[in-house]
Design a protein around this motif. Structure first.
Motif, short mmCIF file in Angstrom:
data_model
loop_
_atom_site.label_atom_id
_atom_site.label_comp_id
_atom_site.label_asym_id
_atom_site.label_seq_id
_atom_site.Cartn_x
_atom_site.Cartn_y
_atom_site.Cartn_z
N SER A 121 0.82 -1.20 0.00
CA SER A 121 0.00 0.00 0.00
C SER A 121 0.86 1.26 0.00
CB SER A 121 -0.93 0.00 1.22
OG SER A 121 -1.67 1.20 1.30
N ALA A 122 1.94 1.23 0.79
CA ALA A 122 2.85 2.38 0.83
C ALA A 122 3.52 2.60 -0.52
CB ALA A 122 3.90 2.18 1.93
N ARG A 123 3.93 1.52 -1.15
CA ARG A 123 4.58 1.63 -2.46
C ARG A 123 3.64 2.20 -3.51
NH1 ARG A 123 6.59 -3.49 -1.04
NH2 ARG A 123 5.09 -4.50 -2.45
N GLU A 124 2.35 1.89 -3.37
CA GLU A 124 1.35 2.36 -4.32
C GLU A 124 0.94 3.81 -4.05
OE1 GLU A 124 -1.65 -0.52 -3.61
OE2 GLU A 124 -0.53 -2.15 -4.58
N GLY A 125 1.51 4.40 -2.97
CA GLY A 125 1.16 5.77 -2.63
C GLY A 125 -0.17 5.91 -1.92
N CYS A 126 -0.69 4.81 -1.38
CA CYS A 126 -2.01 4.82 -0.74
C CYS A 126 -1.92 5.02 0.78
CB CYS A 126 -2.75 3.52 -1.02
SG CYS A 126 -3.04 3.23 -2.78
N GLY A 127 -0.71 5.08 1.32
CA GLY A 127 -0.56 5.24 2.76
C GLY A 127 -0.55 3.91 3.47
N ALA A 128 0.19 3.83 4.56
CA ALA A 128 0.26 2.61 5.36
C ALA A 128 0.51 2.99 6.81
CB ALA A 128 1.37 1.70 4.85
N LEU A 129 -0.35 2.52 7.69
CA LEU A 129 -0.30 2.92 9.09
C LEU A 129 -0.78 1.80 9.99
CD1 LEU A 129 -0.11 5.20 11.32
CD2 LEU A 129 -2.49 5.75 10.73
N VAL A 130 -0.06 1.60 11.10
CA VAL A 130 -0.50 0.68 12.15
C VAL A 130 -0.72 1.50 13.42
CG1 VAL A 130 0.09 -1.33 13.57
CG2 VAL A 130 0.78 -1.25 11.16
N ARG A 153 4.00 3.74 8.82
CA ARG A 153 4.05 4.50 10.07
C ARG A 153 3.40 3.68 11.19
NH1 ARG A 153 3.32 9.95 11.91
NH2 ARG A 153 4.18 9.85 14.03
N PHE A 154 3.95 3.77 12.40
CA PHE A 154 3.40 3.08 13.57
C PHE A 154 3.11 4.11 14.66
CE2 PHE A 154 5.09 -0.47 11.39
CZ PHE A 154 4.53 -1.63 11.92
N LEU A 155 1.92 4.02 15.26
CA LEU A 155 1.54 4.89 16.36
C LEU A 155 0.97 4.08 17.52
CD1 LEU A 155 -0.47 7.77 14.60
CD2 LEU A 155 1.89 7.88 15.44
N ALA A 156 1.35 4.43 18.74
CA ALA A 156 0.70 3.89 19.94
C ALA A 156 -0.14 5.02 20.52
CB ALA A 156 1.73 3.40 20.94
N LEU A 157 -1.45 4.82 20.62
CA LEU A 157 -2.35 5.86 21.08
C LEU A 157 -3.10 5.43 22.33
CD1 LEU A 157 -3.92 7.01 17.67
CD2 LEU A 157 -1.96 7.99 18.89
N ASP A 158 -3.13 6.33 23.32
CA ASP A 158 -3.88 6.11 24.54
C ASP A 158 -5.20 6.87 24.43
OD1 ASP A 158 -4.97 5.99 27.08
OD2 ASP A 158 -3.42 7.27 28.01
#
Length: 240
Positions: free
Chosen positions: A133-142, A184-189
């Motif tokens: 998805s990131a390579r396709e320019g669509c964004g990638a996030l966990v 990208r990786f995010l830890a959210l409280d």
């Protein structure tokens, strides 16, 4: 806060999607046009929420190793890939909450199996799809849902807090390691919420003092969009 958003085409997978924060995320994301696949253990609840929202429901237990790869295959098959993975499913460990000295080894293992290993395994299984998805320019996030119990030593919250602390640090390391892949990786409280999990932990708490899951979900979606936009700008700048 953005209230009117069109997420048409965004592909999102969510664990623990039939109650609390996970359910609020499924409802809001689906309503905004995202393609959503959600995972939960109870078939009847999965069927009901899928019918209500139009999201794709998957019956699985992320705490069980053998459920992970079939789940990942269903996610990518139903969505045609994945842009965002939200590891939301959580286990308290012992219920009622117990001091560490009174916590059985199996109860600690149960918290780690869902909160840490489950998130790790599912992310690992979907890593290739996220990178694509990131390579396709669509964004990638966990997004890994954390807790203030990951940083504050609350008596009785040992199993849960230790697993969430490990998850937060895992997230930070993976965010560094996955930069070359564009993920990208995010830890959210999300804060203390009026959810079934919180009621199990603290049955005498006043729900009016707790955040509504719907508000927490809206805040997470806003941060999700900010992260996807920021990564897109960085990628665009690198190509320029």
């Amino acid at each position: 806060m953005q209230t009117s958003i069109d997420l048409q085409g965004l592909r999102v997978a969510i664990t623990g999607g039939t109650s609390g924060l996970g359910l609020a995320l499924v409802r809001q994301l689906a309503a905004k046009g995202a393609r959503v696949a959600f995972i939960a253990r109870t078939a009847a609840s999965v069927e009901r929420i899928a019918a209500e929202t139009g999201a794709h429901g998957i019956v699985a237990d992320v705490g069980k190793k053998n459920d992970i790869y079939p789940t990942a295959l269903q996610v990518t098959a139903s969505l045609g890939g994945v842009n965002v993975l939200i590891n939301n499913a959580s286990s308290l460990g012992p219920v009622p909450l117990a001091l560490l000295a009174d916590t059985e080894c199996e109860e600690l293992e149960a918290a780690l199996a869902v909160n840490l290993l489950g998130a790790f395994r599912l992310t690992k299984a979907l890593f290739g799809a996220l990178a694509a998805s990131a390579r396709e320019g669509c964004g990638a996030l966990v997004i890994n849902i954390s807790s203030d119990a990951a940083v504050n030593a609350y008596p009785g919250w040992g199993a849960y807090g230790a697993s969430k602390a490990a998850l937060a640090h895992l997230t930070a390391i993976w965010d560094e390691e996955a930069k070359p892949d564009g993920i990208r990786f995010l830890a959210l409280d999300p804060g203390d919420m009026d959810t079934p999990l919180h009621a199990m932990a603290l049955p005498d708490s006043d729900p009016f003092t707790l955040k509504a899951p719907e508000l927490a979900a809206a805040e997470i979606i806003e941060k999700m969009l900010d992260a996807l936009t920021a990564r897109d700008k960085l990628t665009t700048g690198a190509r320029a």
